[in-house]
Design an enzyme around this catalytic site. Structure first.
Site, PDB file in Angstrom:
ATOM      1  N   GLU A  36      65.444   5.154  18.897  1.00 21.46           N
ATOM      2  CA  GLU A  36      65.625   6.514  19.398  1.00 21.46           C
ATOM      3  C   GLU A  36      66.076   7.338  18.196  1.00 21.46           C
ATOM      4  OE1 GLU A  36      66.539   9.610  20.358  1.00 21.46           O
ATOM      5  OE2 GLU A  36      68.263   9.107  21.613  1.00 21.46           O
ATOM      6  N   CYS A  96      70.510  14.628  19.372  1.00 20.87           N
ATOM      7  CA  CYS A  96      69.103  14.389  19.011  1.00 20.87           C
ATOM      8  C   CYS A  96      68.180  15.246  19.867  1.00 20.87           C
ATOM      9  CB  CYS A  96      68.759  12.911  19.103  1.00 20.87           C
ATOM     10  SG  CYS A  96      69.163  12.214  20.704  1.00 20.87           S
TER      11      CYS A  96
END
Ligand code: ADP
Length: 511
Positions: free
Chosen positions: A249, A283
């Site tokens: 990720e 993110c």
């Protein structure tokens, strides 16, 4: 801040030298030392992985429901004592209370999803057999063994423990290498797991920096990583050499698109919340905004009005909108992106400066206009509280601009026409799209989350994020009923069955 002050007061001054094999963790708010943890060597990682491997069969044998009960008990203990977690997370990251609360809420939703759904998802599945009654086919799900989790500092509870919880309920044991900036959050949460009854060797932590993480990639049976694209690429290369499963990720440069029919109050608040949450160190934060030119002026007016009410503070309480940045490196990069943009013609309408009066790593929430895609701030991940805004003429332009990125993690669309927005969402090259609220998908544990392009490999959350931690084994049986053994696969009986099934499946393809 009382507890943070207590921690700070009892620790040595900034100048205390750190020995080679020790990591010194500092508060980003005060600069004082929070504590030290060992820099684990490859031998120590090997010992942890060996212990985890020895503990795995018993953990698997316990069964998915019993593992789920332990995870539920653990999560309840975190929920019931949020104050302690909050003070630890804040001491390492400088987050406001609301930021820690969000981690707890999302994690709680995930544990609830996993404990309710895992028994069904991981149950052996019957599949269509070659010839009904003659053969049987099923798929069973087996944990990989020891999962290595390597995690970042921005959500030191959530990002460290969400994939790991899926790995655990699936029957794996886990060795976690948390960020060197936030090991104390991970150590505290792991202790809570042990207190809840999860055996010590089932979840272990090795503290350290990159070399410790690299050693874990060399030894674990499976790797889950959350962090930068650059490190993710190194991990993928090593995992590929070892041929072990992995998921990544990684970074993002998430666009928000405001269509002409958007509710502009909602869009303005969503953009500020999505871009400034955790001081932009998320993110899936909104890093680029594209606005239909017909509503550009009114939207800018609302953004400027609302950002003026923004509360930035090192204090506690849910009324703080933004705390300190955590990582000096990200602050320096944020300044570099702003400098580059201004040199190329951008204008800062709000913010753009450090706030040393609040703490060494505070940076003002910033709105930037007259930007274009030659600027770093529109191309590279910023990871700071910066919102660059650009107008577009046609929806097709908005989609083209949104997709003009090496990243493809998440995106947000603002529109009152919900079905049209959902149709448009499918044209955005990202792992998920939230409509009319930032990061809604991130907080929805039933849907998979992850990146396209350089934003990642694999998915977390949802059924997909659980199945990602098991290997699938097909078990296919010849019952002996209506079948006789043969020396080859094209004997008379097999040819008969093949022809029969071909005719039957032309009419009844579901058999
Ligand atoms: P961030 O900018 O979020 O710190 P990194 O990708 O540098 O992102 O770090 C994320 C995690 O990866 C941290 O726990 C870090 O210690 C670890 N890490 C850094 N380099 C490596 C590496 N070469 N191999 C394995 N883990 C690493």
């Amino acid at each position: 801040m009382a507890v943070l002050e207590k921690i700070s007061a009892s620790t040595p001054p900034l100048t205390a030298p750190a020995p080679e094999n020790v990591i010194t963790v500092r508060s980003p708010v005060t600069g004082n030392i929070v504590g030290t943890v060992p820099m684990c060597s490859a031998d120590e990682v090997r010992a942890a992985v060996d212990r985890a491997r020895a503990a795995q069969p018993a953990w698997e044998a316990l069964g998915v429901r019993a593992r789920g009960r332990l995870l539920k008990k653990w999560m309840a203990s975190i929920w019931d004592d949020q104050a302690r977690l909050t003070e630890i997370v804040r001491s390492e990251t400088g987050k406001p209370d609301g930021g820690v609360y969000e981690e707890v809420v999302v994690m709680d939703l995930l544990i609830s999803f996993l404990t309710y759904n895992a028994p069904r998802i991981l149950r052996p599945q019957k599949r269509k057999a070659l010839v009904p009654f003659v053969h049987r086919a099923k798929v069973v799900f087996k944990p990989y063994g020891v999962v290595g989790a390597i995690t970042p500092w921005n959500f030191p509870f959530l990002n460290a423990f969400n994939d790991l919880s899926a790995a655990l309920i699936a029957g794996n044991t886990v060795v976690l290498k948390p960020s060197e900036l936030t090991p104390f959050t991970a150590l505290y949460v792991m202790d809570k797991m042990h207190e809840a009854g999860i055996p010590k060797d089932v979840i272990q932590i090795v503290t350290g920096a990159g070399a410790t993480g690299a050693a874990l990639v060399d030894m674990a049976d499976d790797i889950t990583f959350t962090g930068s694209t650059a490190t993710g690429r190194k991990i993928a290369m090593r995992a590929a050499e070892r041929l072990i499963p992995y998921s990544l990720e990684l970074g993002g440069k998430d666009p928000a698109i405001v269509l002409h029919d958007a509710d502009l109050d909602r869009a303005a608040l969503g953009i500020l919340c999505g871009g400034l949450e955790n001081a932009g160190q998320v993110c899936v934060s909104t890093e680029r905004v594209y606005v239909d030119q017909r509503v550009y002026d009114p939207l800018m007016g609302k953004l400027m009005e609302k950002i003026g009410t923004f509360r930035m503070s090192a204090g506690d309480g849910f009324d703080v909108d933004m705390g300190s940045m955590t990582n000096e490196r990200e602050l320096v990069r944020t300044e570099d992106h702003l400098r580059d943009a201004v040199e190329k013609g951008a204008r800062i309408l709000h913010g753009g400066k450090r706030r040393p009066d609040l703490g060494p790593l505070f940076f003002e929430p910033t709105i930037l206009v007259d930007v274009d895609h030659t600027m770093k701030v529109m191309q590279e991940e910023t990871f700071g509280p910066v919102i660059p805004v650009m107008a577009f003429e046609r929806e097709a332009d908005a989609i083209r601009l949104a997709n003009d990125s090496i990243y493809g993690l998440s995106a947000v669309l603002y529109s009152k026409n919900l079905s049209r927005a959902a149709d448009l969402a499918a044209h955005i090259e990202s792992g998920d799209v939230s409509i009319n609220r930032p990061n809604l998908s991130f907080a929805t544990p039933g849907v998979p989350m992850g990146g396209r392009k350089q934003s990642g490999v694999g998915r977390r959350n949802g059924k997909e994020g659980l199945l990602r931690f098991v290997s699938m084994q097909a078990i296919v049986t010849d019952t002996g009923f209506g079948s006789s053994p043969s020396l080859n696969n094209w004997d008379k009986q097999s040819v008969f069955y093949a022809t029969l099934m071909r005719h039957i499946r032309r009419v009844l393809p579901f058999i």
